[in-house]
Design a protein around this motif. Structure first.
Motif, mmCIF file in Angstrom:
data_model
loop_
_atom_site.group_PDB
_atom_site.id
_atom_site.type_symbol
_atom_site.label_atom_id
_atom_site.label_comp_id
_atom_site.label_asym_id
_atom_site.label_seq_id
_atom_site.Cartn_x
_atom_site.Cartn_y
_atom_site.Cartn_z
ATOM 1 N N ASP A 1 0.872 -0.927 -0.186
ATOM 2 C CA ASP A 1 0.142 -0.040 0.093
ATOM 3 C C ASP A 1 0.775 1.343 -0.040
ATOM 4 O O ASP A 1 0.560 2.407 0.521
ATOM 5 C CB ASP A 1 -0.999 -0.046 1.422
ATOM 6 N N ALA A 2 2.261 0.829 -0.602
ATOM 7 C CA ALA A 2 3.102 2.050 -0.461
ATOM 8 C C ALA A 2 2.128 3.647 -1.247
ATOM 9 O O ALA A 2 2.050 3.021 -2.135
ATOM 10 C CB ALA A 2 4.499 1.797 -0.578
ATOM 11 N N ARG A 3 2.461 4.523 -0.572
ATOM 12 C CA ARG A 3 1.987 6.196 -1.460
ATOM 13 C C ARG A 3 3.340 6.928 -1.303
ATOM 14 O O ARG A 3 3.852 6.981 0.464
ATOM 15 C CB ARG A 3 1.195 6.619 -0.801
ATOM 16 N N ASP A 4 3.304 7.894 -2.302
ATOM 17 C CA ASP A 4 4.813 8.563 -2.487
ATOM 18 C C ASP A 4 3.795 9.895 -1.557
ATOM 19 O O ASP A 4 3.191 9.919 -1.406
ATOM 20 C CB ASP A 4 4.950 8.747 -4.129
ATOM 21 N N SER A 5 4.996 11.184 -1.172
ATOM 22 C CA SER A 5 4.547 11.332 -0.521
ATOM 23 C C SER A 5 3.223 12.561 -1.282
ATOM 24 O O SER A 5 2.500 13.763 -0.762
ATOM 25 C CB SER A 5 6.239 13.105 -0.558
ATOM 26 N N GLU A 6 3.127 12.728 -2.789
ATOM 27 C CA GLU A 6 2.139 13.619 -3.451
ATOM 28 C C GLU A 6 0.459 12.429 -2.778
ATOM 29 O O GLU A 6 -0.613 12.741 -2.808
ATOM 30 C CB GLU A 6 1.716 13.703 -4.918
ATOM 31 N N GLY A 7 0.571 11.229 -2.002
ATOM 32 C CA GLY A 7 -0.199 10.446 -2.369
ATOM 33 C C GLY A 7 -0.498 9.085 -3.138
ATOM 34 O O GLY A 7 -1.615 8.914 -2.906
ATOM 35 N N ARG A 8 0.368 9.170 -4.038
ATOM 36 C CA ARG A 8 0.045 8.242 -5.566
ATOM 37 C C ARG A 8 0.816 6.953 -5.062
ATOM 38 O O ARG A 8 1.545 6.659 -4.016
ATOM 39 C CB ARG A 8 0.878 9.544 -6.812
ATOM 40 N N VAL A 9 -0.129 5.973 -6.132
ATOM 41 C CA VAL A 9 0.328 4.719 -5.487
ATOM 42 C C VAL A 9 1.969 4.869 -5.784
ATOM 43 O O VAL A 9 2.555 6.036 -6.959
ATOM 44 C CB VAL A 9 -0.069 3.245 -6.274
ATOM 45 N N PHE A 10 2.580 4.208 -5.394
ATOM 46 C CA PHE A 10 3.966 4.459 -4.904
ATOM 47 C C PHE A 10 4.086 3.539 -6.324
ATOM 48 O O PHE A 10 3.779 2.327 -6.385
ATOM 49 C CB PHE A 10 4.889 4.194 -4.278
ATOM 50 N N ARG A 11 5.643 4.175 -7.152
ATOM 51 C CA ARG A 11 5.350 3.160 -8.457
ATOM 52 C C ARG A 11 6.200 1.100 -8.151
ATOM 53 O O ARG A 11 6.093 0.783 -8.785
ATOM 54 C CB ARG A 11 6.339 4.079 -9.523
ATOM 55 N N HIS A 12 6.881 1.313 -6.634
ATOM 56 C CA HIS A 12 7.547 -0.096 -6.747
ATOM 57 C C HIS A 12 6.793 -0.631 -5.359
ATOM 58 O O HIS A 12 7.408 -1.528 -4.852
ATOM 59 C CB HIS A 12 8.748 0.465 -6.102
ATOM 60 N N ALA A 13 5.735 0.019 -5.237
ATOM 61 C CA ALA A 13 4.454 -0.598 -4.369
ATOM 62 C C ALA A 13 4.096 -2.640 -4.418
ATOM 63 O O ALA A 13 4.142 -2.528 -5.954
ATOM 64 C CB ALA A 13 2.814 0.280 -4.392
ATOM 65 N N GLY A 14 4.394 -2.758 -3.849
ATOM 66 C CA GLY A 14 4.873 -4.382 -3.662
ATOM 67 C C GLY A 14 5.522 -4.993 -4.326
ATOM 68 O O GLY A 14 5.881 -6.014 -4.606
#
Length: 158
Positions: A97-110
């Motif tokens: 469920d990783a999100r970047d500092s802007e709240g978007r799904v982190f591109r390496h999530a999972g």
């Protein structure tokens, strides 16, 4: 001296494995902070609050972190500080469920990744305890790094 600093790096690696900003930050001498350069960040932090923000961001992203240091050398600079070089092998698994500092799904999530860096760290001793004041991670140039990756992967399959 290098043995003491190698033990400090091992303890620092264990702190990173806990994925807790306060635990990692306890290794730093904030009043003598000089610099922090992570390979994946495009800037050199020269103020410790920026490092704390970086570490807190990692708490949101990381599921697990494993660091291992080898080849630790005390480079013997004059004065009370110690400049230490080491090889660092790292592995990180990112939260689903990783999100970047802007709240978007982190591109390496999972996903997970790992690699190797050279590290230069600056240490100061206070009351018989070593504290970090500087840190720089540097991978080899891309062609060298990729060739080494291929050779290491082949060696793992032998």
């Amino acid at each position: 001296m290098a043995e003491d600093l190698a033990a400090e790096l091992d303890a620092y690696a264990a702190a990173w494995g806990r994925i807790a900003t306060d635990v990692i930050a306890d290794f730093w001498r904030r009043d003598h902070f000089r610099f922090y350069k992570a390979e994946e960040v495009s800037e050199v932090f020269t103020e410790f609050p920026a490092v704390l923000a970086y570490l807190r961001g990692n708490e949101r992203l990381h599921e697990s972190v494993s660091l291992a240091f080898s080849g630790v050398l005390d480079l013997g600079i004059p004065g009370p500080a110690r400049l230490v070089s080491a090889q660092m092998e790292w592995r990180i698994a990112f939260r689903q469920d990783a999100r970047d500092s802007e709240g978007r799904v982190f591109r390496h999530a999972g996903k997970a990744m790992g690699g190797w860096n050279h590290v230069l760290s600056l240490w100061e001793e206070v009351d018989r305890r070593w504290y970090l004041t500087g840190w720089c991670e540097a991978p080899d140039a891309a062609p060298i790094y990729l060739a080494d990756l291929y050779y290491r992967m082949a060696a793992d399959s032998e």
